[in-house]
Design a protein around this motif. Structure first.
Motif, PDB file in Angstrom:
ATOM      1  N   ALA A  60       0.882  -1.178   0.000  1.00 49.94           N
ATOM      2  CA  ALA A  60       0.000   0.000   0.000  1.00 49.94           C
ATOM      3  C   ALA A  60       0.912   1.218   0.000  1.00 49.94           C
ATOM      4  CB  ALA A  60      -0.916   0.004   1.216  1.00 49.94           C
ATOM      5  N   TRP A  61       0.987   1.888  -1.133  1.00 54.08           N
ATOM      6  CA  TRP A  61       1.875   3.043  -1.223  1.00 54.08           C
ATOM      7  C   TRP A  61       1.406   4.028  -2.293  1.00 54.08           C
ATOM      8  CZ3 TRP A  61       3.522   3.027  -6.161  1.00 54.08           C
ATOM      9  CH2 TRP A  61       3.823   1.818  -6.787  1.00 54.08           C
ATOM     10  N   SER A  62       2.012   5.194  -2.222  1.00 52.15           N
ATOM     11  CA  SER A  62       1.802   6.241  -3.218  1.00 52.15           C
ATOM     12  C   SER A  62       3.175   6.779  -3.609  1.00 52.15           C
ATOM     13  CB  SER A  62       0.945   7.372  -2.630  1.00 52.15           C
ATOM     14  OG  SER A  62       0.831   8.432  -3.550  1.00 52.15           O
ATOM     15  N   ARG A  63       3.396   6.939  -4.904  1.00 55.53           N
ATOM     16  CA  ARG A  63       4.671   7.488  -5.375  1.00 55.53           C
ATOM     17  C   ARG A  63       4.393   8.586  -6.399  1.00 55.53           C
ATOM     18  NH1 ARG A  63       6.296   2.436  -4.096  1.00 55.53           N
ATOM     19  NH2 ARG A  63       8.349   2.212  -3.166  1.00 55.53           N
ATOM     20  N   PRO A  64       5.190   9.632  -6.381  1.00 50.23           N
ATOM     21  CA  PRO A  64       5.036  10.681  -7.396  1.00 50.23           C
ATOM     22  C   PRO A  64       5.320  10.120  -8.797  1.00 50.23           C
ATOM     23  CG  PRO A  64       6.409  11.442  -5.574  1.00 50.23           C
ATOM     24  CD  PRO A  64       6.228   9.973  -5.400  1.00 50.23           C
ATOM     25  N   ARG A  66       6.616  11.605 -11.141  1.00 46.47           N
ATOM     26  CA  ARG A  66       7.918  12.103 -11.598  1.00 46.47           C
ATOM     27  C   ARG A  66       9.073  11.183 -11.221  1.00 46.47           C
ATOM     28  NH1 ARG A  66       9.731  14.029  -6.916  1.00 46.47           N
ATOM     29  NH2 ARG A  66       8.299  15.090  -5.537  1.00 46.47           N
ATOM     30  N   THR A  67       8.826  10.201 -10.313  1.00 49.27           N
ATOM     31  CA  THR A  67       9.886   9.270  -9.924  1.00 49.27           C
ATOM     32  C   THR A  67       9.904   8.011 -10.791  1.00 49.27           C
ATOM     33  OG1 THR A  67       8.546   8.139  -8.231  1.00 49.27           O
ATOM     34  CG2 THR A  67       9.817  10.085  -7.532  1.00 49.27           C
ATOM     35  N   ILE A  68       9.013   7.933 -11.780  1.00 50.87           N
ATOM     36  CA  ILE A  68       9.024   6.798 -12.712  1.00 50.87           C
ATOM     37  C   ILE A  68      10.193   6.990 -13.674  1.00 50.87           C
ATOM     38  CG2 ILE A  68       7.799   5.639 -14.592  1.00 50.87           C
ATOM     39  CD1 ILE A  68       5.171   6.443 -13.156  1.00 50.87           C
ATOM     40  N   THR A  69      11.040   5.969 -13.753  1.00 49.04           N
ATOM     41  CA  THR A  69      12.216   6.052 -14.628  1.00 49.04           C
ATOM     42  C   THR A  69      12.083   5.197 -15.878  1.00 49.04           C
ATOM     43  OG1 THR A  69      13.314   4.300 -13.368  1.00 49.04           O
ATOM     44  CG2 THR A  69      13.779   6.585 -12.715  1.00 49.04           C
ATOM     45  N   GLY A  70      11.076   4.330 -15.920  1.00 43.92           N
ATOM     46  CA  GLY A  70      10.910   3.505 -17.107  1.00 43.92           C
ATOM     47  C   GLY A  70       9.548   2.850 -17.182  1.00 43.92           C
ATOM     48  N   PHE A  71       9.068   2.717 -18.402  1.00 45.08           N
ATOM     49  CA  PHE A  71       7.851   1.967 -18.707  1.00 45.08           C
ATOM     50  C   PHE A  71       8.292   0.868 -19.654  1.00 45.08           C
ATOM     51  CE2 PHE A  71       4.354   0.841 -21.424  1.00 45.08           C
ATOM     52  CZ  PHE A  71       3.260   0.791 -20.571  1.00 45.08           C
ATOM     53  N   HIS A  72       8.140  -0.405 -19.246  1.00 44.63           N
ATOM     54  CA  HIS A  72       8.703  -1.516 -19.993  1.00 44.63           C
ATOM     55  C   HIS A  72       7.614  -2.503 -20.403  1.00 44.63           C
ATOM     56  CE1 HIS A  72      12.561  -0.124 -18.351  1.00 44.63           C
ATOM     57  NE2 HIS A  72      11.902  -0.024 -17.212  1.00 44.63           N
ATOM     58  N   VAL A  73       7.565  -2.823 -21.678  1.00 46.15           N
ATOM     59  CA  VAL A  73       6.700  -3.902 -22.141  1.00 46.15           C
ATOM     60  C   VAL A  73       7.534  -5.168 -21.984  1.00 46.15           C
ATOM     61  CG1 VAL A  73       5.452  -4.907 -24.082  1.00 46.15           C
ATOM     62  CG2 VAL A  73       5.427  -2.436 -23.712  1.00 46.15           C
ATOM     63  N   THR A  74       7.088  -6.052 -21.109  1.00 41.24           N
ATOM     64  CA  THR A  74       7.847  -7.239 -20.751  1.00 41.24           C
ATOM     65  C   THR A  74       7.624  -8.368 -21.741  1.00 41.24           C
ATOM     66  OG1 THR A  74       7.426  -6.587 -18.460  1.00 41.24           O
ATOM     67  CG2 THR A  74       8.355  -8.760 -18.800  1.00 41.24           C
ATOM     68  N   LEU A  95       6.561  -0.868 -14.508  1.00 45.39           N
ATOM     69  CA  LEU A  95       7.196   0.431 -14.306  1.00 45.39           C
ATOM     70  C   LEU A  95       8.433   0.248 -13.444  1.00 45.39           C
ATOM     71  CD1 LEU A  95       4.148   2.695 -13.324  1.00 45.39           C
ATOM     72  CD2 LEU A  95       5.298   2.587 -15.540  1.00 45.39           C
ATOM     73  N   SER A  96       9.427   1.097 -13.668  1.00 43.70           N
ATOM     74  CA  SER A  96      10.595   1.186 -12.793  1.00 43.70           C
ATOM     75  C   SER A  96      10.564   2.567 -12.150  1.00 43.70           C
ATOM     76  CB  SER A  96      11.891   1.048 -13.591  1.00 43.70           C
ATOM     77  OG  SER A  96      11.937  -0.194 -14.241  1.00 43.70           O
ATOM     78  N   PHE A  97      10.952   2.616 -10.874  1.00 38.35           N
ATOM     79  CA  PHE A  97      10.990   3.871 -10.130  1.00 38.35           C
ATOM     80  C   PHE A  97      12.429   4.207  -9.732  1.00 38.35           C
ATOM     81  CE2 PHE A  97       6.691   2.409  -9.700  1.00 38.35           C
ATOM     82  CZ  PHE A  97       5.927   3.555  -9.728  1.00 38.35           C
ATOM     83  N   ALA A  98      12.671   5.471  -9.447  1.00 33.56           N
ATOM     84  CA  ALA A  98      14.005   5.953  -9.087  1.00 33.56           C
ATOM     85  C   ALA A  98      14.581   5.226  -7.875  1.00 33.56           C
ATOM     86  CB  ALA A  98      13.967   7.467  -8.837  1.00 33.56           C
ATOM     87  N   ASP A  99      13.730   4.763  -6.963  1.00 31.33           N
ATOM     88  CA  ASP A  99      14.226   4.071  -5.766  1.00 31.33           C
ATOM     89  C   ASP A  99      14.483   2.586  -5.998  1.00 31.33           C
ATOM     90  OD1 ASP A  99      11.692   2.969  -5.866  1.00 31.33           O
ATOM     91  OD2 ASP A  99      11.059   3.694  -3.896  1.00 31.33           O
ATOM     92  N   GLY A 100      14.338   2.118  -7.247  1.00 29.51           N
ATOM     93  CA  GLY A 100      14.588   0.720  -7.573  1.00 29.51           C
ATOM     94  C   GLY A 100      13.348  -0.165  -7.551  1.00 29.51           C
TER      95      GLY A 100
END
Length: 132
Positions: A60-64, A66-74, A95-100
């Motif tokens: 359960a979380w919320s992230r900005p 703007r912290t998304i670093t990638g959108f990947h079609v797997t 999705l990938s985020f700046a925090d890993g």
């Protein structure tokens, strides 16, 4: 809220996942119930109202956004049909985020109803339009 999508995996343990978008954030909630096929009908049954299954909040979380670093079609899977004159392929993406953190997006591999596919597609399209 700008857009939302909820998916349900009715396996041995039922998992519900909700993805919510605001203009600036992505909110994600994942809950597992210790019973199979736990849906709205099951939850509202007289027996379940007094005997709810055990529940675990997996995330359960919320992230900005703007912290998304990638959108990947797997994965792009097989063609499932032809809707509105276009072939529809089952895909998985994340999705990938700046925090890993990596977040799997609504899994089209499991979506079989046209209306639900349209909701998932609308969520993904809106998400992509909001990623800066």
């Amino acid at each position: 809220m700008v857009e939302a999508f909820t998916e349900y995996e009715p396996a041995e343990s039922t998992t519900w996942q909700s993805f919510l978008l605001t203009a600036a954030n992505l909110v994600f909630v994942s809950i597992r119930y210790d019973t199979d096929h736990y849906d709205r009908d099951e939850e509202s049954s007289p027996w379940r109202r007094t005997n709810p299954p055990a529940m675990t909040i997996n995330a359960a979380w919320s992230r900005p956004l703007r912290t998304i670093t990638g959108f990947h079609v797997t994965e792009v899977g097989d063609t499932v049909g032809n809707e509105f004159g276009q072939a529809w392929f089952r895909t998985t993406s994340h999705l990938s985020f700046a925090d890993g953190t990596v977040l799997a997006l609504p899994n089209e591999q499991r979506i079989h109803r046209a209306g639900v596919r349209a909701q998932a597609a609308k969520f993904i399209t809106t998400l992509r339009s909001l990623i800066v």
